[in-house]
Design an enzyme around this catalytic site. Structure first.
Site, PDB file in Angstrom:
ATOM      1  CG  ASP A   1      23.953  51.169  32.441  1.00  0.00           C
ATOM      2  OD1 ASP A   1      24.233  51.066  33.643  1.00  0.00           O
ATOM      3  OD2 ASP A   1      24.565  50.551  31.541  1.00  0.00           O
TER       4      ASP A   1
ATOM      5  CG  ASP B   1      27.463  44.748  34.094  1.00  0.00           C
ATOM      6  OD1 ASP B   1      26.233  44.763  33.951  1.00  0.00           O
ATOM      7  OD2 ASP B   1      28.202  45.716  33.815  1.00  0.00           O
TER       8      ASP B   1
HETATM    9  C1  DGJ Z   1      26.780  48.623  31.998  1.00  0.00           C
HETATM   10  C2  DGJ Z   1      25.651  47.668  32.175  1.00  0.00           C
HETATM   11  O1  DGJ Z   1      25.668  47.135  33.453  1.00  0.00           O
HETATM   12  C3  DGJ Z   1      25.734  46.584  31.095  1.00  0.00           C
HETATM   13  O2  DGJ Z   1      24.754  45.620  31.286  1.00  0.00           O
HETATM   14  C4  DGJ Z   1      25.621  47.233  29.747  1.00  0.00           C
HETATM   15  O3  DGJ Z   1      24.352  47.778  29.569  1.00  0.00           O
HETATM   16  C5  DGJ Z   1      26.679  48.298  29.585  1.00  0.00           C
HETATM   17  N1  DGJ Z   1      26.691  49.228  30.691  1.00  0.00           N
HETATM   18  C6  DGJ Z   1      26.490  49.075  28.323  1.00  0.00           C
HETATM   19  O4  DGJ Z   1      27.397  50.086  28.189  1.00  0.00           O
END
Ligand code: DGJ
Length: 718
Positions: A452, A518
């Site tokens: 991430d 997301d």
């Molecule tokens: C941002 C990511 O895009 C999510 O899928 C998730 O992993 C969160 N961070 C976790 O903090």
């Protein structure tokens, strides 16, 4: 291959021709980029060049000329310059000349190499221009070298791919968190349309491609050309039309002050600029897909169905809950369990702990081993979330090594999601990450990292000098990914950056899939996946079935619609299966089984989209390489202007073969009393040509509902 300097060089591969003028010791100039011209003799090539010469007035500066791949003001170019650099205010108007040219056939496609010098300035450039055999993509890059005794500072280095004057419309993408890849179009007017990323990654709003095409082009019609920069840092893509009539697509890094300063004998190489063309966007995208699929490292094993914990439990980790989740996932058919954020030292929410990559004994008293063991007993892979480049000020790492946090002279800068950025230009910071990550991957046998990256790089200065560290950061991230993979063969990595914030062909050299967004709301995902798909093939896009009420939009959708929209990519589940009832679990298992049955087709076929007149409707699908079968989804995304909406024509099939079309319902059958068009009851068999030109009556659907069409050829390829 032709090495006569006065005859253009013709690079041909993968259905693409590139004709490049190489006369007069000038830098190469592209005369044609597009469809394969077939065998063209030297005489004809010479005439291509002659035919490209414009009527010249009294000024060598303002007449139209073929755009050099590295445009130079000193050669009479008034548009975006290829190289901007200087040596304390001198050597700022280079004139590269006396170019040598060498064309060679290499296994991945013919390449033209050209070296040119500016002897007065002590500078030289090496250009590589290649047409890739597997895809017909064009790519080019340049290396600049300083041979003078004084340092040369490079401020920008951009290459250009010309497009013909038929390209009168521009398409690019924008977006934001949970709404990535929103298309926007405009006429290709005189001037520059510039899309830049300055946050240390391409970003959520980044346009994956900058496309120029014939007026009104769509997925299946109109000639289109596009560029992309294979780079995960600051960058610019520009479409420029000059008053003299030339049009081109430029791409290069955005360099921060003194990021590239060349001492004597030093050189700097640009990332690859890619170019794709096609008749319609599907054709253009298929080249990128073919290119990625042709790489030996492309993920080839069936993409394991993922169970990701994020939306199910967020930071609320404990062994019993997560083991139970894994059990339910395995029952439904999941093959990879990914433990998301929340497992490391003190990480109870997003305010602390990034950087402390040690399993938190407070919630994992026996470490992650018992969970991993259970996951493996259930027959699943194990994946773990990291956000390696980030650090919370509330972490042991930040307390011990504040000097490893980027600081351009005013401290660590603005917090974003309470976090700051670790400067991997510090050998100690790099080693810390490699050691912690490698130890965990090795000891737990991690198969997959969800990588991430949630904060942009703003005033990212390297301490103590304060000099910009953004470009070094990108190189160090690539290195870290490569070294982890080398140390742990078989390790897969996903590129996630708050969703789709780091998607490019640079990072895809080191990663196996991207997380497009997301947002798991299928209404949004349809569009996000469709436009991400201009660059990324389905098997490299993570597509998860989210909760009934979307966590990002709060719309609700039935499982069938959520599952259908996730079916196409690298399938995953983020629903909290612990609260799902038996009926939901059973339907989910049916969708997962259907995906497994068809994933070979979905992950190897050609992605197609119909150009439908009504903006309320969508039809997209995947057609097998041999055209023997296909799957399509017909969706209604808003209330259509007419009802019933008419016929849908199926693109991509073989005109000469017969196909049987059935509507399939992997999850639940249509509710009793649903009005179906007559063909839908028993299917229909028609020639591909009829399906393409006439089509079948659209099923009757409400908004945010879809029907899958399974199409199988009943005849062999002629
Ligand atoms: C941002 C990511 O895009 C999510 O899928 C998730 O992993 C969160 N961070 C976790 O903090």
């Amino acid at each position: 291959m032709n090495d006569d300097r006065h005859i253009p060089i013709h690079l041909r591969a993968g259905g693409t021709s590139l004709v490049v003028a190489v006369d007069g010791g000038r830098l190469p100039r592209i005369l044609h980029w597009g469809p394969d011209l077939g065998e063209v003799g030297d005489d004809a090539l010479a005439y291509v060049q002659k035919a490209a010469l414009p009527a010249i007035g009294d000024s060598a500066v303002t007449y139209p000329q073929p755009v050099p791949v590295l445009p130079q003001p000193a050669e009479g170019w008034l548009g975006r310059p290829g190289l901007v650099g200087d040596d304390d205010g001198r050597r700022w108007a280079p004139k590269f000349r006396d170019a040598t040219y060498r064309a060679e056939d290499e296994t991945d496609g013919p390449v033209l190499r050209s070296t040119a010098h500016d002897p007065e300035y002590g500078l030289s450039v090496d250009l590589e221009i290649q047409v890739l055999a597997a895809s017909g993509l064009v790519r080019q890059r340049v290396r600049i070298r300083n041979d003078a005794a004084t340092p040369y500072r490079v401020d920008s280095l951009e290459l250009a791919l010309p497009v013909p004057s038929d390209a009168s419309e521009i398409l690019d993408l924008t977006g934001r968190w949970a709404l990535e890849r929103v298309p926007q179009r405009r006429p290709f007017h005189v001037g520059e349309w510039v899309r830049a990323s300055r946050g240390g990654k391409p970003g959520l709003e980044h346009t994956l491609l900058l496309v120029a095409g014939e007026a009104g082009f769509g997925f299946r019609h109109g000639a289109v050309w596009a560029t992309h920069l294979a780079w995960s840092g600051n960058q610019v893509l520009a479409a420029e039309r000059t008053p003299a009539g030339t049009r081109h697509l430029a791409a290069g890094e955005v360099l921060l002050p003194a990021e590239v300063v060349l001492g004597q004998g030093d050189s700097h190489r640009s990332p690859w600029q890619y170019g794709s063309w096609g008749i319609g966007l599907d054709d253009l995208a298929a080249r990128f897909h073919r290119h990625l699929r042709s790489r030996p490292e492309h993920p080839r094993s069936p993409r394991p169905v993922v169970l990701n914990t994020w939306e199910a439990v967020y930071f609320d980790h404990d062994l019993d809950t997560l083991s139970a989740l894994a059990e339910r996932g395995a029952e439904a058919g999941a093959e990879r369990f990914v433990l998301d954020d929340g497992w490391f030292l003190g990480r109870r929410d997003d305010t602390s702990s990034l950087g402390d990559w040690t399993v938190d004994a407070a919630i994992w008293p026996e470490g992650l081993e018992p969970l991993v063991a259970r996951v493996r007993e259930l027959g699943m892979d194990f994946g773990l979330w990291f956000e390696p480049e980030m650090v919370n000020l509330d972490s042991d790492l930040a307390r011990e090594h504040p000097e490893w946090i980027f600081d351009a002279g005013h401290g660590p800068g603005l917090a974003s999601r309470h976090q700051h950025v670790l400067d991997l230009g510090h050998p100690g910071a790099y080693a810390h990450l490699f050691d912690r990550m490698s130890a965990l991957v090795g000891s737990l046998g991690i198969d997959y990292i969800k990588w991430d990256h949630n904060r942009y790089l703003l005033d990212a200065g390297h301490t103590p000098s304060g000099r910009p560290g953004v470009r070094t950061q990108v190189e160090q991230v690539y290195r870290l990914m490569a070294e982890l993979k080398a140390a742990h063969p078989g390790l897969e990595i996903e590129s996630c950056a708050s969703g789709g914030g780091r998607i490019d062909l640079g990072v895809l050299e080191f990663t196996d899939r991207v997380w497009p967004s997301d947002c798991n709301d299928p209404h949004e995902r349809l569009e996000i996946q469709r436009w991400t798909g201009l660059l990324v093939p389905p098997e490299m896009q993570g597509t998860h079935i989210g909760a009934e009420e979307s966590h990002t939009t709060h719309r609700t959708h039935p499982l069938d619609y959520r599952a259908e929209k996730a079916l196409w990519g690298h399938l995953g589940v983020e629903v909290n299966l612990l609260t799902a009832d038996d009926e939901t679990l059973a339907a989910l298992a049916r969708w997962i089984a259907f995906h497994k049955e068809h994933r070979e087709l979905l992950h190897s076929g050609e992605v197609v989209h119909a150009d439908l007149a009504d903006a309320a409707l969508r039809l997209e699908g995947v057609v097998a390489g041999d055209r023997g079968e296909a799957l399509y989804a017909f969706s209604v995304v808003e209330r259509p202007s007419t009802w019933p909406p008419g016929r849908i024509r199926l693109p991509g099939l073989d005109d000469a073969r017969d196909y049987t079309v059935h509507a399939v319902h992997p999850g639940s059958a249509p509710a009793a009393g649903t009005v179906l068009p007559p063909w839908q009851r028993d299917g229909v068999t028609l020639p591909g040509r009829v399906l393409r030109l006439v089509g079948v009556e659209a099923p009757s659907l409400d908004v945010d509902r879809s029907v899958l069409l399974r199409v199988v050829s009943s005849t062999k390829a002629p």
